[in-house]
Design a protein around this motif. Sequence first.
Motif, PDB file in Angstrom:
ATOM      1  N   LYS A   1       0.964  -1.197  -0.085  1.00  0.00           N
ATOM      2  CA  LYS A   1       0.031   0.035   0.091  1.00  0.00           C
ATOM      3  C   LYS A   1       0.965   1.307  -0.110  1.00  0.00           C
ATOM      4  O   LYS A   1       1.880   1.186   0.450  1.00  0.00           O
ATOM      5  CB  LYS A   1      -0.977  -0.141   1.050  1.00  0.00           C
ATOM      6  N   PHE A   2       0.249   2.163  -0.486  1.00  0.00           N
ATOM      7  CA  PHE A   2       1.167   3.506  -0.930  1.00  0.00           C
ATOM      8  C   PHE A   2       0.589   4.680  -0.097  1.00  0.00           C
ATOM      9  O   PHE A   2      -0.785   4.753  -0.288  1.00  0.00           O
ATOM     10  CB  PHE A   2       1.226   3.854  -2.152  1.00  0.00           C
ATOM     11  N   ALA A   3       1.112   5.230   1.090  1.00  0.00           N
ATOM     12  CA  ALA A   3       0.753   6.444   1.482  1.00  0.00           C
ATOM     13  C   ALA A   3       1.352   7.693   0.950  1.00  0.00           C
ATOM     14  O   ALA A   3       2.711   7.674   0.921  1.00  0.00           O
ATOM     15  CB  ALA A   3       1.064   6.321   3.147  1.00  0.00           C
ATOM     16  N   ILE A   4       0.480   8.526   0.466  1.00  0.00           N
ATOM     17  CA  ILE A   4       0.693   9.710  -0.345  1.00  0.00           C
ATOM     18  C   ILE A   4       0.562  10.994   0.403  1.00  0.00           C
ATOM     19  O   ILE A   4      -0.723  11.239   0.742  1.00  0.00           O
ATOM     20  CB  ILE A   4       0.197   9.676  -1.694  1.00  0.00           C
ATOM     21  N   ASN A   5       1.472  11.818   0.633  1.00  0.00           N
ATOM     22  CA  ASN A   5       1.044  13.120   1.401  1.00  0.00           C
ATOM     23  C   ASN A   5       0.718  14.151   0.472  1.00  0.00           C
ATOM     24  O   ASN A   5       1.192  14.176  -0.697  1.00  0.00           O
ATOM     25  CB  ASN A   5       2.500  13.702   1.940  1.00  0.00           C
ATOM     26  N   LEU A   6      -0.287  14.899   0.922  1.00  0.00           N
ATOM     27  CA  LEU A   6      -0.994  15.731  -0.082  1.00  0.00           C
ATOM     28  C   LEU A   6      -0.809  17.198   0.591  1.00  0.00           C
ATOM     29  O   LEU A   6      -0.837  17.353   1.756  1.00  0.00           O
ATOM     30  CB  LEU A   6      -2.423  15.784  -0.169  1.00  0.00           C
ATOM     31  N   SER A   7      -0.419  18.208  -0.083  1.00  0.00           N
ATOM     32  CA  SER A   7      -0.264  19.485   0.383  1.00  0.00           C
ATOM     33  C   SER A   7      -1.499  20.216   0.754  1.00  0.00           C
ATOM     34  O   SER A   7      -2.669  19.672   0.529  1.00  0.00           O
ATOM     35  CB  SER A   7       0.385  20.554  -0.752  1.00  0.00           C
ATOM     36  N   GLY A   8      -1.446  21.061   1.381  1.00  0.00           N
ATOM     37  CA  GLY A   8      -2.572  22.115   2.138  1.00  0.00           C
ATOM     38  C   GLY A   8      -3.484  22.453   0.837  1.00  0.00           C
ATOM     39  O   GLY A   8      -4.750  22.874   1.051  1.00  0.00           O
ATOM     40  N   ALA A   9      -2.838  22.853  -0.214  1.00  0.00           N
ATOM     41  CA  ALA A   9      -3.301  23.494  -1.565  1.00  0.00           C
ATOM     42  C   ALA A   9      -4.522  22.439  -2.071  1.00  0.00           C
ATOM     43  O   ALA A   9      -5.638  22.941  -2.746  1.00  0.00           O
ATOM     44  CB  ALA A   9      -2.631  23.744  -2.482  1.00  0.00           C
ATOM     45  N   VAL A  10      -4.469  21.146  -1.701  1.00  0.00           N
ATOM     46  CA  VAL A  10      -5.410  20.253  -2.421  1.00  0.00           C
ATOM     47  C   VAL A  10      -7.120  20.626  -1.769  1.00  0.00           C
ATOM     48  O   VAL A  10      -7.781  19.905  -2.446  1.00  0.00           O
ATOM     49  CB  VAL A  10      -5.287  18.728  -2.260  1.00  0.00           C
ATOM     50  N   VAL A  11      -6.971  21.056  -0.549  1.00  0.00           N
ATOM     51  CA  VAL A  11      -8.268  21.016  -0.072  1.00  0.00           C
ATOM     52  C   VAL A  11      -9.329  21.995  -0.701  1.00  0.00           C
ATOM     53  O   VAL A  11     -10.594  21.651  -1.018  1.00  0.00           O
ATOM     54  CB  VAL A  11      -8.253  21.599   1.582  1.00  0.00           C
ATOM     55  N   ASP A  12      -8.873  22.994  -1.581  1.00  0.00           N
ATOM     56  CA  ASP A  12      -9.552  24.221  -2.184  1.00  0.00           C
ATOM     57  C   ASP A  12      -9.465  23.769  -3.745  1.00  0.00           C
ATOM     58  O   ASP A  12     -10.270  24.571  -4.475  1.00  0.00           O
ATOM     59  CB  ASP A  12      -9.089  25.394  -1.676  1.00  0.00           C
ATOM     60  N   THR A  13      -8.590  22.928  -4.184  1.00  0.00           N
ATOM     61  CA  THR A  13      -8.628  22.893  -5.704  1.00  0.00           C
ATOM     62  C   THR A  13      -9.641  21.898  -6.110  1.00  0.00           C
ATOM     63  O   THR A  13      -9.812  20.724  -5.677  1.00  0.00           O
ATOM     64  CB  THR A  13      -7.054  22.376  -5.909  1.00  0.00           C
ATOM     65  N   PRO A  14     -10.078  22.346  -7.383  1.00  0.00           N
ATOM     66  CA  PRO A  14     -11.141  21.588  -8.124  1.00  0.00           C
ATOM     67  C   PRO A  14     -10.541  20.504  -9.186  1.00  0.00           C
ATOM     68  O   PRO A  14     -11.129  19.530  -9.457  1.00  0.00           O
ATOM     69  CB  PRO A  14     -12.147  22.582  -8.728  1.00  0.00           C
ATOM     70  N   VAL A  15      -9.287  20.701  -9.146  1.00  0.00           N
ATOM     71  CA  VAL A  15      -8.654  19.771 -10.391  1.00  0.00           C
ATOM     72  C   VAL A  15      -8.102  18.264  -9.793  1.00  0.00           C
ATOM     73  O   VAL A  15      -7.652  17.616 -10.554  1.00  0.00           O
ATOM     74  CB  VAL A  15      -7.381  20.690 -10.875  1.00  0.00           C
TER      75      VAL A  15
END
Length: 210
Positions: free
Chosen positions: A51-65
């Motif tokens: 299994k892969f755990a991938i960190n997402l940045s804070g910007a992803v919360v508001d991005t629609p893409v």
Amino acid sequence: MRDPKTNEVTLPGKFIEIAEEVGLIQSIDHYVLHHSIKKLAELQKQGSKIKFAINLSGAVVDTPVLLPYLKKLIKRFDVDPTALIFEVTETVAVSNLYQAKLMMTAIKALGCRFSLDDFGVGFASFNYMRELPIDIIKIDGIFIKNLDINADDQLFVKALIDVAKGLGRKTIAEFVENEAILNILQEYGVDFAQGFYIGKPQQNLPVETH
């Protein structure tokens, strides 16, 4: 990231904040997603159950893409999405709780899971554990690194694990640096542990750009 002048490796702590300020963090998110999912697909085709755990940045919360891009990658590489665990920090998630819940729910509908990183540093952490559609709680290392000698940390960590279990969440303890800490965590019923006592990070092979 490799410095083009010195060829030395620059750690994320030195460039992530700058990338966020100048608007390049989304490109980094997409780069990491692309190569991670591509590699996971290769391993799955070889029969691996990793299994892969991938960190997402804070910007992803508001991005629609993010969602359409993730759907595209899952389809393109024909990857099993149940092997993907996305990590966001507690601070990021609660900065826009409503939007974070929408984003997590949509991605979980694809079959992926979510982990809340650095958990415990927020003022109302236990409430967020209940409110957010998360699968895994990563207990912040600040409460773990002195667990074998700090009674206050022991009280908090045990309570956190008990509440997480009651809500059906898995728990991961960060900064497990010795056997005594691991033994305490096992006694408390933690599900997973990470830290130098478990295993040290290893340098990855270079990946191609796209």
